[in-house]
Structure formats: C-alpha cells, structure tokens
Design an enzyme around this catalytic site. Structure first.
Site, short mmCIF file in Angstrom:
data_model
loop_
_atom_site.label_atom_id
_atom_site.label_comp_id
_atom_site.label_asym_id
_atom_site.label_seq_id
_atom_site.Cartn_x
_atom_site.Cartn_y
_atom_site.Cartn_z
N LYS A 1 -3.31 -5.07 -16.56
CA LYS A 1 -4.42 -4.11 -16.44
C LYS A 1 -3.86 -2.89 -15.73
O LYS A 1 -3.75 -2.85 -14.51
CB LYS A 1 -5.56 -4.74 -15.62
CG LYS A 1 -6.95 -4.22 -15.94
CD LYS A 1 -7.13 -2.73 -15.78
CE LYS A 1 -7.37 -2.32 -14.34
NZ LYS A 1 -7.34 -0.86 -14.14
N GLU B 1 1.34 -5.70 -2.97
CA GLU B 1 2.18 -4.55 -2.62
C GLU B 1 1.22 -3.41 -2.32
O GLU B 1 0.65 -2.84 -3.25
CB GLU B 1 3.10 -4.16 -3.79
CG GLU B 1 3.97 -5.27 -4.32
CD GLU B 1 5.23 -5.46 -3.50
OE1 GLU B 1 5.43 -4.71 -2.52
OE2 GLU B 1 6.01 -6.36 -3.83
N CYS C 1 4.59 5.06 -2.38
CA CYS C 1 4.17 4.14 -1.32
C CYS C 1 5.14 4.13 -0.15
O CYS C 1 4.73 3.96 1.00
CB CYS C 1 4.01 2.74 -1.89
SG CYS C 1 5.48 2.12 -2.70
N GLU D 1 -3.18 6.60 5.23
CA GLU D 1 -2.33 6.98 4.10
C GLU D 1 -3.00 8.12 3.33
O GLU D 1 -4.12 7.98 2.85
CB GLU D 1 -2.12 5.78 3.18
CG GLU D 1 -1.13 6.07 2.07
CD GLU D 1 -0.95 4.89 1.11
OE1 GLU D 1 -1.96 4.30 0.72
OE2 GLU D 1 0.20 4.59 0.75
P1 NAD Z 1 -6.00 1.37 -6.34
O1 NAD Z 1 -6.04 0.25 -5.38
O2 NAD Z 1 -7.15 2.31 -6.38
O3 NAD Z 1 -5.87 0.83 -7.85
C1 NAD Z 1 -4.80 0.01 -8.24
C2 NAD Z 1 -5.22 -0.83 -9.43
O4 NAD Z 1 -6.23 -1.74 -9.02
C3 NAD Z 1 -5.81 -0.04 -10.60
O5 NAD Z 1 -5.35 -0.59 -11.80
C4 NAD Z 1 -7.29 -0.26 -10.43
O6 NAD Z 1 -8.02 -0.14 -11.64
C5 NAD Z 1 -7.32 -1.68 -9.93
N1 NAD Z 1 -8.54 -2.08 -9.19
C6 NAD Z 1 -9.35 -1.32 -8.43
N2 NAD Z 1 -10.36 -2.06 -7.93
C7 NAD Z 1 -10.18 -3.32 -8.38
C8 NAD Z 1 -10.89 -4.55 -8.21
N3 NAD Z 1 -12.00 -4.63 -7.47
N4 NAD Z 1 -10.40 -5.67 -8.81
C9 NAD Z 1 -9.28 -5.62 -9.55
N5 NAD Z 1 -8.58 -4.48 -9.76
C10 NAD Z 1 -9.01 -3.35 -9.18
O7 NAD Z 1 -4.63 2.11 -6.07
P2 NAD Z 1 -4.12 3.48 -6.71
O8 NAD Z 1 -4.92 4.59 -6.10
O9 NAD Z 1 -4.05 3.33 -8.18
O10 NAD Z 1 -2.61 3.53 -6.18
C11 NAD Z 1 -2.23 4.11 -4.98
C12 NAD Z 1 -2.04 3.06 -3.91
O11 NAD Z 1 -1.04 2.12 -4.31
C13 NAD Z 1 -1.52 3.62 -2.60
O12 NAD Z 1 -2.21 3.02 -1.53
C14 NAD Z 1 -0.05 3.22 -2.58
O13 NAD Z 1 0.54 3.14 -1.30
C15 NAD Z 1 -0.11 1.90 -3.25
N6 NAD Z 1 1.21 1.52 -3.77
C16 NAD Z 1 1.92 0.52 -3.14
C17 NAD Z 1 3.18 0.17 -3.58
C18 NAD Z 1 3.96 -0.94 -2.91
O14 NAD Z 1 4.88 -1.45 -3.55
N7 NAD Z 1 3.66 -1.34 -1.70
C19 NAD Z 1 3.74 0.83 -4.68
C20 NAD Z 1 3.00 1.84 -5.29
C21 NAD Z 1 1.73 2.16 -4.83
#
Ligand code: NAD
Length: 503
Positions: free
Chosen positions: A178, A253, A287, A385
């Site tokens: 997804k 992550e 991240c 963040e």
């Molecule tokens: P997000 O949490 O908004 O969304 C990530 C994914 O989760 C999307 O596909 C979204 O549709 C899905 N999602 C959202 N709500 C959900 C739910 N209730 N149930 C299941 N899936 C759901 O994150 P984002 O804004 O897309 O990405 C940015 C974030 O990701 C930042 O906080 C960044 O630090 C983090 N990130 C972490 C790493 C790591 O390896 N630690 C790497 C890249 C990004």
C-alpha cells in the site's frame, strides 16, 4: 515520457480499477496541477489483493520453488529496474519534487536492494544446529511468514518500497503493498516491472489509496501476518494498536530529529559539507536528516557564517533540471505544515535565516533552505519533526552538554559526530540514544548493516540479515539421536481403586 492517465491497482497479476470505481487526483508539486488519476482502494480491493496473495502463498509455487529459481526472478527485477532507471527517476521527480539528479541515485539503489537480498538469502539465510549431550540434535529452519503487508511513505518512495519488497519476496513471502497516496507513480512502475519479470500471479500486489481506508484495511486483515511500516510516529502507533486484534508482527521505521554535533577540533569544511547535504538533499524530506545542528560555542559564529553562505547558493528550481539541488515539497498540505513550523520558530524567538525562492517558481511548493538560529531544546522546532528543509541550530559548551542536548528529544533514529579526537568520536557516538550513528562521515550506508531507530523512531531493524528476523519465522526441530530417557508414566502396578472413604 508520457504518463498514463490512470494509475490502477495490481492484483493477482492484473492491472485493474477498484471495486467502487473511485479515483483521486495525483498532483504535481512543481505546478500544483493534476498529473493523473489514481484508483482509490477500499476494503474490497484489499480483500481481493490479500486473497490473491494468500492463494499464491498457500498453493502457488513461490515459496516451494527451488531457491535458485526464486532468486533468478529477483535478479531479473534488478535488471529491469536498471533498464528503466531513467523512467523511474523521471516519475519520482514528477511525483515528489525530488531533484532528478538525486532521484537517479535512488533508482540505482533500488536495483541494488533486489540484488543484495537475493545474495543474502543464498548466503546468510542459514539455520543453526546444536548437539545436546549426545542425545539430541536441535536445528533451526527459517520459513516465510505468509502474506506481508507493506505500507510506505511518500519520501523516496521507490527506494523505500523496494527496501521492503525485496527481502519479503526473497524469503518466500507474498506481498500486498500500500504505497503513499501522494506518490503512487513509481509503485505502479514497480508493478509493471514485476509483471514483466513474470512472477507467478498473486505473489506481488499493489493497492493504492488512503491510509485510513486502504492502509487500515490491510492492517486489520486476519490473513495478513506481518506489517512493515515506514512513516510518521503517530501513524505507527495507530498501526500497532490496530494490528493487536490479529496479533501481527510489526516493524516500525518512524520519524526522526537527528543531531549533528560539531566539535571545535573537527574538519570544519567536511562537517559543513555533511551538515548541508544531510539536511537539504531530498528537499529535507528525509527521515535521517540532521535537523538539529549542535555547534561547540567557540566555533558557532564562524560555522553559522559559512552555513549562511552555503545556504544562499543552494540551487532551488525545477526538479527536472539536472542542476537543481532543492525542489518543491511533495504537497501543498505539507508545504503549509512546514511553513507553520517556520512561523512557530519566529514566535519561539529563533532567528530565521533563509534566501528567497527565485521568481517564477510561485506555483510550486517551495520552501527555501532555512536555518533556525539560536535554538534551544525548550522550543517545539527543536523537538518536533518538521520534515522539510529546515535546520534548528544551537550551541553547546562541552562534551557532556552536547550529549545531554542530543539525547533530550523523544526521537532516536540517527546521529552524526564530527571531531578529530577519535576517542571522543567513539565515546559520543555510543552515548547518543540512536539506532545509527556516523563519526566524521556523511550518511552513507552499507546494505549489510541494521537500519532502524530507538525511542519514538521505531521498533526493530531492517537491513542485512536483520531483515530475516522480521520476514521469516524461525522453527526449531528437536531430533533424538540416542535413546534419551523418557519418564515412564503408567508402567507401574495398576493402582487399586480408592474407596470414597480413603479418598
Ligand atoms: P504517514 O505516516 O502519514 O504515511 C505513511 C503511510 O501510512 C502512507 O502510505 C499512508 O497512507 C499510510 N497510513 C496512514 N494512516 C494509516 C493507518 N491508519 N493505517 C494504515 N496505514 C496508514 O507518513 P508520510 O507523511 O507518508 O511520511 C513521512 C514520515 O515517514 C516522516 O515522519 C518520516 O520521518 C518517516 N520516515 C521514516 C523512515 C525510517 O526509516 N525511519 C524513512 C522514511 C520516512
């Protein structure tokens, strides 16, 4: 390159629209005009994809085929990613605003993810055997878990998707991916590549859509045995809560607010290179970005002056221009969020320094490279963040204070230490509460090492053989090689029945 007018789901080896026939607009971050339409997945589409993946796992040839054959598919995917590397980079830059020169590197890394995990499975997916007192041989086998649900964010989406898909497939699982709703294009390209590589039907599936609907349905599905998630910490918390009812394995992550500490004795020019690149590459949507810069007091003024010079020269522009260093942020909503943080920084008393965005770029989601000077840990902008090209800068008096300030935050993903005193380099790196630390180095990773964070930055590690802990179940088989004694119940005299009085 022409972009398809519709991005469809990929379920059971076929591109298809969703059961409800709904679509949402995919927006270009450089122009804020629609690129195309994306199928909006709902529970019915997740159900169909999981059914296909479960069928392929239970009855298909994927997990039972000779490992050499399975891995040949992975090598083929890597080759095809390289064949289409320019298209992938173009789609990624178009969809996310990442400058094209940086998107090309991400595509190369994605091919490497598949090749790497194919090799790892061959050489490192090994069990252990224990001889126990000459009586037993106990040995372990690693088995695929089942249907893997993979949920990914919009930053560097192609690289992060392949980072999960490659180990999940290599170890024999089947997959439902997804992708993030703001960056569907390269996930669709990955489906096309996997289709061309000829994987058996149902082994790999993609359902597009929103987190609260498609993502949540994947998390709740009883036939999905594990969820690998990359995204925001608060989303990760919700996914853990929602996966409890079906007792899934989860890998998290999550977000970061990583410190880069510069001591006065460091190679300042290299520290500057690393601080600027680590914060402003990938538009600051990274991240592991060093979003907190901690400078020893005696070099603070000089370092900040040099930082300002660098920031003034960062090339802001069209992500498709190979000279661009900083492109537009992924989405207008995210642009507003980052700008809100810059306003908060002003209210909190930070000295905000940023060049202006060049004229002609008004339609895009541009935030210039921004320094928040004179920060302290009591400020929200030093704790939360921001996930854009915004770096909080503060000073410290000595090593003890540097460590205390670095750790005084809820996140613990990455850390960077710059000093020419190597004893101190090791000492400080080890004292910082983070999953990963670099000493006198930019963020460069070898795929064999564990990747992940501590505290609010995540649970578990992926990368190298560490991914096997997550994507496989270990089973132990106990075999008697001698005749170990067995307590002989029921071999004595037959007891006489007790009378009710005796009992
Ligand atoms: P997000 O949490 O908004 O969304 C990530 C994914 O989760 C999307 O596909 C979204 O549709 C899905 N999602 C959202 N709500 C959900 C739910 N209730 N149930 C299941 N899936 C759901 O994150 P984002 O804004 O897309 O990405 C940015 C974030 O990701 C930042 O906080 C960044 O630090 C983090 N990130 C972490 C790493 C790591 O390896 N630690 C790497 C890249 C990004």
């Amino acid at each position: 390159m022409a972009v398809q007018p519709k991005v469809l789901h990929y379920i059971n080896g076929q591109f298809m629209e969703g059961a409800a026939g709904a679509y949402f607009d995919n927006i270009n971050p450089f122009t804020n005009e629609p690129i195309n339409e994306v199928a909006e997945g709902r529970k019915e589409d997740i159900d169909a994809a999981v059914r296909a993946a479960k069928e392929a796992f239970d009855h298909g040839p994927w997990r039972t085929m000779p490992v050499e054959k399975r891995l040949r598919y992975l090598f083929r995917i890597a080759e095809l990613i390289e064949t289409y590397a320019d298209d992938i980079a173009y789609l990624e830059a178009l969809d996310t605003g990442i400058p094209i020169s940086q998107a090309k590197k991400q595509a190369a890394r994605a091919a490497e993810n598949f090749r790497f995990y194919a090799e790892m499975v061959k050489t490192r997916l090994v069990g252990e055997a224990y001889h126990v007192n000459g009586q037993f041989l106990n040995y372990t086998v690693y088995k695929p878990v089942g249907v893997a649900g993979l949920i990914t964010p919009w930053n560097t989406p192609f690289m992060l998707e392949t980072w999960k898909v490659a180990p999940a497939l290599a170890t024999g699982n089947t997959v439902v991916l997804k992708p993030a709703e703001w960056s569907p294009l390269t996930a669709n390209k990955l489906a096309e590549i996997i289709d061309e590589a000829g994987l058996p039907r149902g082994v790999f599936n993609v359902v597009h859509g929103f987190g609260e609907t498609a993502g949540a349905a994947l998390v709740a599905h009883p036939d999905v045995r594990l969820i690998s998630f990359t995204g925001e910490t608060t989303t990760g918390m919700e996914i853990i809560r929602n996966s409890a009812a079906t007792l899934k394995k989860t890998s998290m992550e999550l977000g970061g607010k990583s410190p880069l500490i510069v001591f006065a004795d460091a190679d300042l020019e290299r520290a500057l290179d690393a601080a600027v690149w680590g914060m402003f590459s990938l538009n600051g949507e990274r991240c592991t970005a060093n979003s907190r810069l901690l400078l020893e007091q005696s070099i603070y003024d000089e370092f900040v002056a040099r930082l300002k010079e660098r920031v003034d020269r960062i090339v802001i522009g069209d992500p498709m221009n190979p000279a661009t260093e900083l492109g537009p942020l992924i989405h207008r909503d995210h642009w507003e969020r980052v700008n809100r943080y810059i306003d908060i920084a002003k209210q909190e008393g930070a000295d905000v320094y940023a060049p202006s965005v060049p004229t002609g770029l008004e339609k895009g989601n541009f935030v210039p490279p921004t320094l928040l000077l004179g920060c302290h840990n009591g400020m929200r902008v030093a704790q939360e963040e921001i996930f854009g090209p915004v770096m909080a800068v503060m000073s410290f008096a000595d090593e003890e204070e540097a460590i205390r300030l670095a750790n005084d935050v809820k996140y613990g993903l990455a850390a960077y230490v710059w000093t020419n005193d190597m004893k101190r380099g090791h000492r400080v790196a080890q004292a910082i509460e983070s999953g990963m630390a670099w000493v006198n180095s930019p963020n460069v990773r070898d795929l064999r090492i564990p990747f992940g964070g501590t505290k609010y930055s995540g649970i578990g590690r992926e990368g190298g053989h560490y991914s096997f802990d997550f994507y496989t179940e270990v089973q132990v088989v106990h075999v008697a090689v001698g005749d170990p004694p067995i307590p002989a119940f029921g071999k004595g005299e037959k007891p006489t029945a007790l009378s009710a009085e005796q009992a």
